[in-house]
Write a protein that holds these residues in place. Structure first.
Motif, PDB file in Angstrom:
ATOM      1  N   ASN A  54      21.410  30.064  47.146  1.00 12.19           N
ATOM      2  CA  ASN A  54      20.451  31.055  46.663  1.00 12.19           C
ATOM      3  C   ASN A  54      20.802  32.506  47.047  1.00 12.19           C
ATOM      4  O   ASN A  54      19.955  33.225  47.593  1.00 12.19           O
ATOM      5  CB  ASN A  54      19.034  30.700  47.147  1.00 12.19           C
ATOM      6  N   PRO A  55      22.039  32.958  46.764  1.00 19.17           N
ATOM      7  CA  PRO A  55      22.418  34.321  47.140  1.00 19.17           C
ATOM      8  C   PRO A  55      21.848  35.404  46.214  1.00 19.17           C
ATOM      9  O   PRO A  55      21.858  36.583  46.565  1.00 19.17           O
ATOM     10  CB  PRO A  55      23.944  34.288  47.057  1.00 19.17           C
ATOM     11  N   ILE A  56      21.353  35.005  45.043  1.00 19.37           N
ATOM     12  CA  ILE A  56      20.814  35.964  44.071  1.00 19.37           C
ATOM     13  C   ILE A  56      19.314  35.720  43.956  1.00 19.37           C
ATOM     14  O   ILE A  56      18.889  34.636  43.574  1.00 19.37           O
ATOM     15  CB  ILE A  56      21.500  35.807  42.691  1.00 19.37           C
ATOM     16  N   GLN A  57      18.553  36.729  44.294  1.00 20.86           N
ATOM     17  CA  GLN A  57      17.098  36.599  44.224  1.00 20.86           C
ATOM     18  C   GLN A  57      16.636  36.751  42.782  1.00 20.86           C
ATOM     19  O   GLN A  57      17.061  37.654  42.079  1.00 20.86           O
ATOM     20  CB  GLN A  57      16.429  37.672  45.097  1.00 20.86           C
ATOM     21  N   GLY A  58      15.773  35.863  42.343  1.00 21.50           N
ATOM     22  CA  GLY A  58      15.216  35.938  40.998  1.00 21.50           C
ATOM     23  C   GLY A  58      16.081  35.234  39.973  1.00 21.50           C
ATOM     24  O   GLY A  58      17.073  34.579  40.279  1.00 21.50           O
ATOM     25  N   ALA A  59      15.670  35.392  38.715  1.00 24.24           N
ATOM     26  CA  ALA A  59      16.378  34.759  37.603  1.00 24.24           C
ATOM     27  C   ALA A  59      17.671  35.519  37.293  1.00 24.24           C
ATOM     28  O   ALA A  59      17.726  36.741  37.438  1.00 24.24           O
ATOM     29  CB  ALA A  59      15.488  34.730  36.365  1.00 24.24           C
ATOM     30  N   TYR A  60      18.677  34.797  36.880  1.00 27.68           N
ATOM     31  CA  TYR A  60      19.948  35.404  36.504  1.00 27.68           C
ATOM     32  C   TYR A  60      20.643  34.509  35.492  1.00 27.68           C
ATOM     33  O   TYR A  60      20.295  33.351  35.323  1.00 27.68           O
ATOM     34  CB  TYR A  60      20.856  35.599  37.732  1.00 27.68           C
ATOM     35  N   ARG A  61      21.644  35.082  34.831  1.00 25.36           N
ATOM     36  CA  ARG A  61      22.465  34.328  33.890  1.00 25.36           C
ATOM     37  C   ARG A  61      23.874  34.233  34.471  1.00 25.36           C
ATOM     38  O   ARG A  61      24.406  35.221  34.975  1.00 25.36           O
ATOM     39  CB  ARG A  61      22.490  35.051  32.543  1.00 25.36           C
ATOM     40  N   LEU A  62      24.476  33.053  34.398  1.00 24.36           N
ATOM     41  CA  LEU A  62      25.832  32.827  34.887  1.00 24.36           C
ATOM     42  C   LEU A  62      26.776  32.735  33.701  1.00 24.36           C
ATOM     43  O   LEU A  62      26.532  31.973  32.764  1.00 24.36           O
ATOM     44  CB  LEU A  62      25.892  31.530  35.709  1.00 24.36           C
ATOM     45  N   GLU A  63      27.847  33.510  33.741  1.00 22.47           N
ATOM     46  CA  GLU A  63      28.887  33.461  32.712  1.00 22.47           C
ATOM     47  C   GLU A  63      30.221  33.190  33.390  1.00 22.47           C
ATOM     48  O   GLU A  63      30.629  33.938  34.284  1.00 22.47           O
ATOM     49  CB  GLU A  63      28.974  34.793  31.965  1.00 22.47           C
ATOM     50  N   VAL A  64      30.903  32.133  32.981  1.00 20.30           N
ATOM     51  CA  VAL A  64      32.230  31.805  33.506  1.00 20.30           C
ATOM     52  C   VAL A  64      33.199  31.860  32.334  1.00 20.30           C
ATOM     53  O   VAL A  64      32.967  31.228  31.306  1.00 20.30           O
ATOM     54  CB  VAL A  64      32.258  30.407  34.172  1.00 20.30           C
ATOM     55  N   SER A  65      34.282  32.635  32.494  1.00 15.22           N
ATOM     56  CA  SER A  65      35.235  32.775  31.397  1.00 15.22           C
ATOM     57  C   SER A  65      36.628  33.090  31.926  1.00 15.22           C
ATOM     58  O   SER A  65      36.816  33.340  33.114  1.00 15.22           O
ATOM     59  CB  SER A  65      34.790  33.885  30.428  1.00 15.22           C
ATOM     60  N   SER A  66      37.584  33.102  31.001  1.00 12.13           N
ATOM     61  CA  SER A  66      38.936  33.533  31.342  1.00 12.13           C
ATOM     62  C   SER A  66      38.904  35.051  31.504  1.00 12.13           C
ATOM     63  O   SER A  66      37.988  35.705  31.015  1.00 12.13           O
ATOM     64  CB  SER A  66      39.918  33.133  30.246  1.00 12.13           C
ATOM     65  N   PRO A  67      39.897  35.615  32.155  1.00 11.50           N
ATOM     66  CA  PRO A  67      39.908  37.070  32.329  1.00 11.50           C
ATOM     67  C   PRO A  67      40.225  37.829  31.040  1.00 11.50           C
ATOM     68  O   PRO A  67      40.036  39.034  30.980  1.00 11.50           O
ATOM     69  CB  PRO A  67      40.981  37.298  33.384  1.00 11.50           C
ATOM     70  N   GLY A  68      40.705  37.137  30.016  1.00 12.80           N
ATOM     71  CA  GLY A  68      40.993  37.786  28.745  1.00 12.80           C
ATOM     72  C   GLY A  68      42.331  38.493  28.731  1.00 12.80           C
ATOM     73  O   GLY A  68      43.081  38.482  29.703  1.00 12.80           O
ATOM     74  N   LEU A  69      42.627  39.119  27.606  1.00 11.87           N
ATOM     75  CA  LEU A  69      43.907  39.814  27.438  1.00 11.87           C
ATOM     76  C   LEU A  69      44.010  41.052  28.310  1.00 11.87           C
ATOM     77  O   LEU A  69      45.098  41.456  28.696  1.00 11.87           O
ATOM     78  CB  LEU A  69      44.101  40.202  25.969  1.00 11.87           C
ATOM     79  N   ASP A  70      42.868  41.686  28.600  1.00 14.30           N
ATOM     80  CA  ASP A  70      42.871  42.868  29.461  1.00 14.30           C
ATOM     81  C   ASP A  70      42.489  42.461  30.888  1.00 14.30           C
ATOM     82  O   ASP A  70      41.616  43.018  31.512  1.00 14.30           O
ATOM     83  CB  ASP A  70      41.958  43.958  28.917  1.00 14.30           C
ATOM     84  N   ARG A  71      43.211  41.478  31.388  1.00 16.11           N
ATOM     85  CA  ARG A  71      42.962  40.849  32.686  1.00 16.11           C
ATOM     86  C   ARG A  71      42.890  41.891  33.792  1.00 16.11           C
ATOM     87  O   ARG A  71      43.768  42.740  33.930  1.00 16.11           O
ATOM     88  CB  ARG A  71      44.107  39.891  32.982  1.00 16.11           C
ATOM     89  N   PRO A  72      41.844  41.826  34.626  1.00 20.83           N
ATOM     90  CA  PRO A  72      41.788  42.731  35.772  1.00 20.83           C
ATOM     91  C   PRO A  72      42.881  42.387  36.780  1.00 20.83           C
ATOM     92  O   PRO A  72      43.247  41.224  36.949  1.00 20.83           O
ATOM     93  CB  PRO A  72      40.403  42.489  36.374  1.00 20.83           C
ATOM     94  N   LEU A  73      43.398  43.408  37.417  1.00 18.59           N
ATOM     95  CA  LEU A  73      44.382  43.241  38.484  1.00 18.59           C
ATOM     96  C   LEU A  73      43.642  43.577  39.779  1.00 18.59           C
ATOM     97  O   LEU A  73      43.230  44.717  39.975  1.00 18.59           O
ATOM     98  CB  LEU A  73      45.570  44.173  38.264  1.00 18.59           C
ATOM     99  N   THR A  74      43.446  42.585  40.638  1.00 19.31           N
ATOM    100  CA  THR A  74      42.583  42.786  41.793  1.00 19.31           C
ATOM    101  C   THR A  74      43.285  42.621  43.142  1.00 19.31           C
ATOM    102  O   THR A  74      42.719  43.002  44.159  1.00 19.31           O
ATOM    103  CB  THR A  74      41.386  41.810  41.750  1.00 19.31           C
ATOM    104  N   LYS A  75      44.476  42.058  43.149  1.00 15.00           N
ATOM    105  CA  LYS A  75      45.189  41.857  44.412  1.00 15.00           C
ATOM    106  C   LYS A  75      46.689  42.023  44.193  1.00 15.00           C
ATOM    107  O   LYS A  75      47.172  42.000  43.061  1.00 15.00           O
ATOM    108  CB  LYS A  75      44.846  40.504  45.025  1.00 15.00           C
ATOM    109  N   ALA A  76      47.418  42.178  45.285  1.00 16.95           N
ATOM    110  CA  ALA A  76      48.862  42.412  45.212  1.00 16.95           C
ATOM    111  C   ALA A  76      49.574  41.330  44.390  1.00 16.95           C
ATOM    112  O   ALA A  76      50.461  41.639  43.594  1.00 16.95           O
ATOM    113  CB  ALA A  76      49.456  42.492  46.614  1.00 16.95           C
ATOM    114  N   ALA A  77      49.168  40.089  44.546  1.00 16.31           N
ATOM    115  CA  ALA A  77      49.814  38.989  43.812  1.00 16.31           C
ATOM    116  C   ALA A  77      49.664  39.151  42.302  1.00 16.31           C
ATOM    117  O   ALA A  77      50.557  38.768  41.542  1.00 16.31           O
ATOM    118  CB  ALA A  77      49.244  37.647  44.257  1.00 16.31           C
ATOM    119  N   ASP A  78      48.540  39.741  41.844  1.00 14.88           N
ATOM    120  CA  ASP A  78      48.345  39.981  40.410  1.00 14.88           C
ATOM    121  C   ASP A  78      49.383  40.968  39.887  1.00 14.88           C
ATOM    122  O   ASP A  78      50.002  40.749  38.846  1.00 14.88           O
ATOM    123  CB  ASP A  78      46.953  40.553  40.126  1.00 14.88           C
ATOM    124  N   TYR A  79      49.567  42.069  40.616  1.00 12.38           N
ATOM    125  CA  TYR A  79      50.539  43.081  40.199  1.00 12.38           C
ATOM    126  C   TYR A  79      51.949  42.491  40.192  1.00 12.38           C
ATOM    127  O   TYR A  79      52.725  42.732  39.263  1.00 12.38           O
ATOM    128  CB  TYR A  79      50.485  44.294  41.131  1.00 12.38           C
TER     129      TYR A  79
END
Length: 138
Positions: A54-79
């Motif tokens: 229960n880390p999110i208080q209240g109602a929320y929507r969950l979306e799980v997907s691929s990062p897509g063609l414009d994939r975010p680069l978030t760590k050294a291994a990604d680069y």
């Protein structure tokens, strides 16, 4: 809940608030790419974990997907993984009058990434990068 235990990598997650609507976006990837079954399996497991923890208080929507063609680069291994690809980097502060830089990923180590841009080779410390992503090649 570990995404890695399901054969996937957690690429990024975002908690978005639009008015009263809360959306938790989770981006996953794996060798060979993710499909709808991967997204559904991670979503089911993540939903159970979220219900218990229960880390999110209240109602929320969950979306799980691929990062897509414009994939975010978030760590050294990604680069490092995408060396030779075109990327866009947005900095926290201006550098030579610009905050956004675009170019080819030329080098990456544990501290920085080097882009080959129209202005020449530019090195950026990861700590100076606000966000970065791949540029889709059509």
């Amino acid at each position: 809940m570990q995404v890695a235990a399901m054969g996937c990598e957690l690429v990024d997650s975002r908690l978005l608030r639009t008015g009263r609507q809360i959306t938790l976006q989770v981006f996953i990837d794996k060798e060979g790419g993710v499909d709808i079954d991967d997204c559904a399996a991670v979503s089911r497991q993540l939903s159970v974990w979220l219900d218990v923890e229960n880390p999110i208080q209240g109602a929320y929507r969950l979306e799980v997907s691929s990062p897509g063609l414009d994939r975010p680069l978030t760590k050294a291994a990604d680069y490092q993984r995408f060396l030779g690809s075109e990327a866009e980097v947005e900095l926290h502060a201006l550098l030579d009058g610009r905050r956004r830089w675009r170019g080819t990923l030329a080098a990456a180590d544990e501290e920085s990434v080097t882009l080959l841009t129209e202005a020449g080779e530019r090195r950026f410390l990861y700590s100076a990068i606000h966000r970065a992503k791949l540029v889709p090649q059509w």
